[in-house]
Design a protein around this motif. Structure first.
Motif, PDB file in Angstrom:
ATOM      1  N   TRP A  35       6.207   8.736   0.661  1.00  0.00           N
ATOM      2  CA  TRP A  35       5.259   7.762   0.317  1.00  0.00           C
ATOM      3  C   TRP A  35       4.718   7.664  -1.265  1.00  0.00           C
ATOM      4  O   TRP A  35       4.632   6.940  -2.071  1.00  0.00           O
ATOM      5  N   ALA A  38       7.042   6.624  -3.672  1.00  0.00           N
ATOM      6  CA  ALA A  38       7.461   5.317  -4.025  1.00  0.00           C
ATOM      7  C   ALA A  38       6.488   4.370  -4.903  1.00  0.00           C
ATOM      8  O   ALA A  38       5.395   4.674  -5.077  1.00  0.00           O
ATOM      9  N   THR A  39       7.058   3.273  -5.331  1.00  0.00           N
ATOM     10  CA  THR A  39       6.561   2.618  -6.272  1.00  0.00           C
ATOM     11  C   THR A  39       5.541   1.571  -5.395  1.00  0.00           C
ATOM     12  O   THR A  39       5.857   1.231  -4.259  1.00  0.00           O
ATOM     13  N   ALA A  42       7.421  -1.297  -3.822  1.00  0.00           N
ATOM     14  CA  ALA A  42       8.428  -0.723  -2.632  1.00  0.00           C
ATOM     15  C   ALA A  42       7.394  -0.466  -1.624  1.00  0.00           C
ATOM     16  O   ALA A  42       7.928  -0.698  -0.232  1.00  0.00           O
ATOM     17  N   LYS A  43       6.289  -0.054  -1.592  1.00  0.00           N
ATOM     18  CA  LYS A  43       5.335   0.228  -0.667  1.00  0.00           C
ATOM     19  C   LYS A  43       5.025  -1.140   0.287  1.00  0.00           C
ATOM     20  O   LYS A  43       4.893  -1.301   1.398  1.00  0.00           O
ATOM     21  N   VAL A  45       6.656  -3.895   0.382  1.00  0.00           N
ATOM     22  CA  VAL A  45       7.980  -4.233   1.141  1.00  0.00           C
ATOM     23  C   VAL A  45       7.906  -3.563   2.601  1.00  0.00           C
ATOM     24  O   VAL A  45       8.204  -3.949   3.496  1.00  0.00           O
ATOM     25  N   ALA A  46       7.725  -2.216   2.269  1.00  0.00           N
ATOM     26  CA  ALA A  46       7.738  -1.436   3.314  1.00  0.00           C
ATOM     27  C   ALA A  46       6.691  -1.689   4.291  1.00  0.00           C
ATOM     28  O   ALA A  46       7.078  -1.754   5.543  1.00  0.00           O
ATOM     29  N   LEU A 108      10.863   3.032   4.231  1.00  0.00           N
ATOM     30  CA  LEU A 108      11.376   3.291   2.861  1.00  0.00           C
ATOM     31  C   LEU A 108      12.666   4.376   2.704  1.00  0.00           C
ATOM     32  O   LEU A 108      13.302   4.396   1.870  1.00  0.00           O
TER      33      LEU A 108
END
Length: 191
Positions: A35, A38-39, A42-43, A45-46, A108
């Motif tokens: 976690w 991650a950008t 990206a977080k 979207v996840a 992710l």
């Protein structure tokens, strides 16, 4: 992309059970490297993928009733109570938000719902791999098929077998345990 986090009012456009900031705080305590690496996009979207996964997997299994027919997500719900007996009609339980974070960190890494890919043998899809050997018996009818699975061992599927790899749901124990208390008991007791 901006998340619309359900705040307990039954938002029409909600697409998440937890914010990136709250997920960051949650994972900080456990030093979750996946976690942390991650950008922010990206977080986000996840988290959306995790929320959609929860809706697909548990949407018809939640206890109680949705609080509003207009709300986008399964929470908040009426007739659901916490361990102190407080109704949760105006909130998303902390455990649901944390479960969403746990599913998001898994999203992710891999798809939460893996696509079923069937190999092709003789021009048709074969659900368990290429057929190695097939045994058929006419009376009393029996059928047994051996498939190669890409590993050193072959899978056997006989009549009435419960081996259906494509229909198994991947388990995520950390998140599943958080969600469990909010699911209806689907086991029926008969006399």
């Amino acid at each position: 992309m901006a998340l619309t986090v359900e705040d307990g009012t039954g938002l029409v456009g909600a697409d998440a059970y937890i914010s990136v900031a709250n997920a960051d705080t949650y994972f900080l305590a456990s030093a979750n490297a996946t976690w942390a690496a991650a950008t922010a996009p990206a977080k986000e979207v996840a988290i959306v993928k995790a929320t959609r996964y929860m809706e697909k997997r548990f949407g018809t299994k939640w206890k109680g009733l949705i609080a509003s027919s207009e709300q986008a997500l399964g929470w908040p719900r009426r007739y659901v109570y916490d361990e102190r007996g407080t109704e949760l009609a105006d909130q998303v339980p902390v455990q649901i938000a944390r479960a969403c974070a746990e599913y998001a960190v898994q999203a992710l890494i891999n798809p939460l719902i893996p696509e079923t890919v069937y190999p092709i043998a003789d021009g048709a899809p074969v659900p368990f791999g290429r057929i190695n050997r097939k045994v058929e018996k006419v009376g009393p009818i029996y059928e047994e098929t051996y498939y190669s699975t890409g590993s050193a061992h072959a899978s056997r599927v006989g009549s009435g077998s419960s081996l259906v790899d494509g229909d198994k749901i991947v388990q995520y124990p950390e998140a599943d345990f958080l969600v469990g208390p909010f699911l209806r008991n689907t086991k029926r007791v008969g006399r």
